[in-house]
Scaffold this motif. Structure first.
Motif, PDB file in Angstrom:
ATOM      1  N   GLY A  53       0.783  -1.228   0.000  1.00  0.00           N
ATOM      2  CA  GLY A  53       0.000   0.000   0.000  1.00  0.00           C
ATOM      3  C   GLY A  53       0.813   1.274   0.000  1.00  0.00           C
ATOM      4  O   GLY A  53       0.244   2.363   0.036  1.00  0.00           O
ATOM      5  N   ARG A  54       2.118   1.163  -0.054  1.00  0.00           N
ATOM      6  CA  ARG A  54       2.962   2.363  -0.039  1.00  0.00           C
ATOM      7  C   ARG A  54       3.293   2.789  -1.474  1.00  0.00           C
ATOM      8  O   ARG A  54       4.456   2.866  -1.865  1.00  0.00           O
ATOM      9  N   THR A  55       2.252   3.040  -2.234  1.00  0.00           N
ATOM     10  CA  THR A  55       2.407   3.552  -3.599  1.00  0.00           C
ATOM     11  C   THR A  55       1.413   4.686  -3.785  1.00  0.00           C
ATOM     12  O   THR A  55       0.418   4.772  -3.058  1.00  0.00           O
ATOM     13  N   PRO A  56       1.640   5.536  -4.767  1.00  0.00           N
ATOM     14  CA  PRO A  56       0.657   6.601  -5.013  1.00  0.00           C
ATOM     15  C   PRO A  56      -0.669   6.071  -5.560  1.00  0.00           C
ATOM     16  O   PRO A  56      -1.650   6.793  -5.626  1.00  0.00           O
ATOM     17  N   TYR A  57      -0.700   4.783  -5.911  1.00  0.00           N
ATOM     18  CA  TYR A  57      -1.915   4.198  -6.469  1.00  0.00           C
ATOM     19  C   TYR A  57      -2.837   3.598  -5.406  1.00  0.00           C
ATOM     20  O   TYR A  57      -3.952   3.196  -5.724  1.00  0.00           O
ATOM     21  N   SER A  58      -2.365   3.501  -4.179  1.00  0.00           N
ATOM     22  CA  SER A  58      -3.202   3.000  -3.086  1.00  0.00           C
ATOM     23  C   SER A  58      -3.947   4.173  -2.465  1.00  0.00           C
ATOM     24  O   SER A  58      -3.327   5.175  -2.086  1.00  0.00           O
ATOM     25  N   VAL A  59      -5.251   4.038  -2.378  1.00  0.00           N
ATOM     26  CA  VAL A  59      -6.099   5.113  -1.877  1.00  0.00           C
ATOM     27  C   VAL A  59      -6.999   4.557  -0.779  1.00  0.00           C
ATOM     28  O   VAL A  59      -7.627   3.510  -0.960  1.00  0.00           O
ATOM     29  N   VAL A  60      -7.054   5.255   0.342  1.00  0.00           N
ATOM     30  CA  VAL A  60      -7.953   4.900   1.433  1.00  0.00           C
ATOM     31  C   VAL A  60      -8.931   6.058   1.587  1.00  0.00           C
ATOM     32  O   VAL A  60      -8.524   7.220   1.568  1.00  0.00           O
ATOM     33  N   GLY A  61     -10.205   5.736   1.715  1.00  0.00           N
ATOM     34  CA  GLY A  61     -11.178   6.825   1.817  1.00  0.00           C
ATOM     35  C   GLY A  61     -12.544   6.381   2.278  1.00  0.00           C
ATOM     36  O   GLY A  61     -12.741   5.241   2.725  1.00  0.00           O
ATOM     37  N   PHE A  62     -13.473   7.304   2.144  1.00  0.00           N
ATOM     38  CA  PHE A  62     -14.858   7.099   2.552  1.00  0.00           C
ATOM     39  C   PHE A  62     -15.762   7.747   1.524  1.00  0.00           C
ATOM     40  O   PHE A  62     -15.531   8.889   1.120  1.00  0.00           O
ATOM     41  N   MET A  63     -16.781   7.002   1.086  1.00  0.00           N
ATOM     42  CA  MET A  63     -17.781   7.541   0.154  1.00  0.00           C
ATOM     43  C   MET A  63     -19.088   7.704   0.919  1.00  0.00           C
ATOM     44  O   MET A  63     -19.812   6.728   1.127  1.00  0.00           O
ATOM     45  N   PRO A  64     -19.402   8.930   1.365  1.00  0.00           N
ATOM     46  CA  PRO A  64     -20.602   9.131   2.181  1.00  0.00           C
ATOM     47  C   PRO A  64     -21.893   8.729   1.468  1.00  0.00           C
ATOM     48  O   PRO A  64     -22.830   8.251   2.104  1.00  0.00           O
ATOM     49  N   ARG A  65     -21.915   8.890   0.166  1.00  0.00           N
ATOM     50  CA  ARG A  65     -23.126   8.545  -0.592  1.00  0.00           C
ATOM     51  C   ARG A  65     -23.528   7.087  -0.384  1.00  0.00           C
ATOM     52  O   ARG A  65     -24.695   6.737  -0.341  1.00  0.00           O
ATOM     53  N   TYR A  66     -22.527   6.206  -0.285  1.00  0.00           N
ATOM     54  CA  TYR A  66     -22.765   4.778  -0.106  1.00  0.00           C
ATOM     55  C   TYR A  66     -22.467   4.295   1.313  1.00  0.00           C
ATOM     56  O   TYR A  66     -22.565   3.113   1.591  1.00  0.00           O
ATOM     57  N   PHE A  67     -22.055   5.203   2.198  1.00  0.00           N
ATOM     58  CA  PHE A  67     -21.546   4.876   3.533  1.00  0.00           C
ATOM     59  C   PHE A  67     -20.533   3.747   3.399  1.00  0.00           C
ATOM     60  O   PHE A  67     -20.632   2.693   3.996  1.00  0.00           O
ATOM     61  N   LEU A  68     -19.528   3.996   2.568  1.00  0.00           N
ATOM     62  CA  LEU A  68     -18.556   2.974   2.197  1.00  0.00           C
ATOM     63  C   LEU A  68     -17.142   3.446   2.501  1.00  0.00           C
ATOM     64  O   LEU A  68     -16.684   4.451   1.963  1.00  0.00           O
ATOM     65  N   PHE A  69     -16.466   2.714   3.378  1.00  0.00           N
ATOM     66  CA  PHE A  69     -15.044   2.916   3.616  1.00  0.00           C
ATOM     67  C   PHE A  69     -14.315   2.009   2.643  1.00  0.00           C
ATOM     68  O   PHE A  69     -14.766   0.904   2.365  1.00  0.00           O
ATOM     69  N   PHE A  70     -13.169   2.458   2.128  1.00  0.00           N
ATOM     70  CA  PHE A  70     -12.496   1.632   1.138  1.00  0.00           C
ATOM     71  C   PHE A  70     -10.992   1.830   1.162  1.00  0.00           C
ATOM     72  O   PHE A  70     -10.488   2.854   1.614  1.00  0.00           O
ATOM     73  N   ALA A  71     -10.307   0.820   0.691  1.00  0.00           N
ATOM     74  CA  ALA A  71      -8.876   0.887   0.384  1.00  0.00           C
ATOM     75  C   ALA A  71      -8.777   0.337  -1.037  1.00  0.00           C
ATOM     76  O   ALA A  71      -8.987  -0.848  -1.253  1.00  0.00           O
TER      77      ALA A  71
END
Length: 153
Positions: A53-71
């Motif tokens: 996960g130590r690349t610029p292509y790994s993204v961690v976030g939250f999509m409030p519209r779907y109440f979805l946490f993601f990596a």
């Protein structure tokens, strides 16, 4: 899947069949466990990305519209690695403690709840896994873009 997992938990720990355990799912602790499971789930996804996960292509976030946490990994990677990444939290957080309980190890009821809640939280991962293994060749390469995934042979 939740029902099957619960069935095996009742084989490992018959005491969870009590009314008190079932009623406790409607208490505030369930929400706290739900929130507490989010971080390890996404961390497990993240460490299975290329370079852990130590690349610029790994993204961690939250999509409030779907109440979805993601990596998410937004660059190209192998179908097999993506499949492993999808199932890893389900295996580690839900099935590993269940397997240990079936072998006779004593498991705390909070971990049982976390296991069951994680199975529920893994529904999207399981659907993604099924779509992946039925539509992408084993040697295929996958790229994610938002909620969409694309593959190339």
């Amino acid at each position: 899947m939740i029902g099957v997992t619960y069935f095996f938990w009742t084989l490992a720990l018959p005491e969870i069949q009590s009314k008190e355990f079932f009623k406790s799912f409607f208490a505030g602790s369930t929400f706290l466990i739900f929130v507490a499971v989010i971080v390890p789930r996404e961390w497990i996804h993240l460490i299975l990305h290329p370079r852990m996960g130590r690349t610029p292509y790994s993204v961690v976030g939250f999509m409030p519209r779907y109440f979805l946490f993601f990596a998410a990994y937004t660059h190209e990677w192998s179908c097999r690695r993506f499949a492993t990444c999808l199932l890893a939290p389900l295996i580690v957080i839900s099935f590993l403690p269940l397997g240990l309980a079936l072998l006779g190890l004593e498991i705390h009821p909070i971990l049982v709840k976390a296991s069951l809640i994680n199975v529920f939280m893994s529904c999207g991962d399981m659907i993604g896994f099924l779509l992946l293994i039925t539509q992408v060749p084993g040697q295929g390469r996958v790229r994610n873009h938002g909620m969409q995934s694309y593959w190339a042979g």
